[in-house]
Design an enzyme around this catalytic site. Structure first.
Site, PDB file in Angstrom:
ATOM      1  CG  ASP A  42       0.658  25.222  30.226  1.00 37.62           C
ATOM      2  OD1 ASP A  42      -0.319  25.449  29.504  1.00 37.62           O
ATOM      3  OD2 ASP A  42       1.640  25.980  30.291  1.00 37.62           O
ATOM      4  CD  GLU A 212       0.235  25.629  22.487  1.00 36.28           C
ATOM      5  OE1 GLU A 212       1.250  26.222  22.089  1.00 36.28           O
ATOM      6  OE2 GLU A 212      -0.634  26.169  23.207  1.00 36.28           O
TER       7      GLU A 212
END
Length: 330
Positions: A42, A212
């Site tokens: 991420d 997401e």
């Protein structure tokens, strides 16, 4: 003997070595992928002054994912690790799985937004928090003493926040898991949320395929909205995008930007983008899973070039092991 070796090398290369061959002995010229060792995911890439920064999730089981490291570089190639810029000891309400950092600089402070605790219902404590520091390497401390957002609105799990600074000066937070994405206005001091003109505090902007990891940037006065699809532990994880005229869309899925390559890596997604000031170059910073990896948390941070065609559409990104070349900030 060392000096004799290089003297011999120089004589051998006279008239035969190309400039490219000669530069191989002048130091590391490309970042390589992954750009730094360790399991990290991420990644939030950003530029502060004349340094590149990457703020990733420490990729581990949730009970061990309780801190964050950061990495800085002056050239995209050589990276310095800054350990434990924040951990759950500094955020009393967070007890596990701090992840998906998003950071910005404002008023000589650095504000780090993060997800924590992976709440599944509003009966659990957690959500999206904010931390603050005087330097990009921290240490960061809890800014509010509580989550900024701990509610499940429009069926969107409060995770994977991205803070977007619009050209009119307004800060927005774009977030959401479970296949739903919301946008909300942030107060100028990041202490809370501001209702829109219609009285609602949240607007849903979920495009088709969204799962997401939202991201937004402006290029040529168009709003590029990017997100991740598929399962984060699976080979189908990938990045898609849409283009709109405002941060509210509407956003119609255009295509896939980044996906697995059976010769390079799997599970490529949850990314950010970088554009050095004054440059036409764009980079995508993302995580991927090495071929053969069986542990879902075995993710590593990589950088590759991201390019646009003549119509402003994003070309599919080719994952590499070489990474990117040096790019000093002016």
């Amino acid at each position: 003997m060392k000096n004799l070796f290089y003297s011999f090398l120089a004589l051998a290369c006279l008239g035969s070595c190309s400039p490219k061959t000669a530069t191989q002995f002048s130091g590391k010229q490309s970042s390589g992928n992954p750009v730094f060792p360790g399991w990290y995911a991420d990644p939030e890439g950003i530029i502060f002054g004349k340094q590149y920064w990457i703020y990733p999730t420490y990729s581990a089981p949730y009970t061990k994912q309780v801190f964050m490291d950061a990495f800085s570089s002056k050239d995209l190639v050589n990276w310095t690790k800054h350990e434990r810029i924040i951990d759950t000891a500094a955020v009393k309400w967070a007890w596990r799985c701090m992840w998906a950092p998003s950071i910005l600089q404002k008023d000589n402070k650095y504000f780090l937004f993060f997800s924590a605790n992976d709440i599944q219902t509003e009966k659990e404590h957690g959500g999206i928090g904010v931390a603050v520091a005087d330097k990009p390497e921290g240490p960061f401390k809890d800014y509010l003493g509580k989550p900024l957002l701990d509610k499940i609105v429009n069926k969107a799990q409060p995770i994977d926040q991205y803070v977007f600074h619009d050209k009119d000066g307004q800060y927005y937070m774009i977030y959401g898991g479970w296949g739903r994405c919301n946008i909300t206005k942030l107060k100028n001091d990041f202490t809370g949320l501001i209702p829109f003109e219609d009285g609602n505090t949240f607007r849903e902007i979920t495009p088709k395929g969204y799962v997401e990891g939202p991201l937004m940037f402006i290029r040529n006065n168009k709003y590029y909205f990017m997100w991740s699809e598929g399962g984060w532990t699976g080979p189908d994880y990938k990045v898609a995008y849409a283009i709109g005229d405002s941060p509210f869309g509407p956003f119609e899925r255009i295509g896939t930007v980044l996906e697995q390559d059976a010769t390079v890596a799997r599970g490529a997604g949850h990314h950010s983008v970088l554009q050095p000031p004054g440059s036409k170059d764009w980079y995508i910073v993302y995580h991927r899973r090495p071929l053969g990896a069986t542990d879902g948390n075995h993710r590593e941070t990589c950088i590759d070039k991201m390019e646009f065609d003549e119509n402003g559409l994003i070309k599919p990104v080719k994952m590499t092991f070489e990474g990117v070349r040096k790019h000093l900030l002016k």
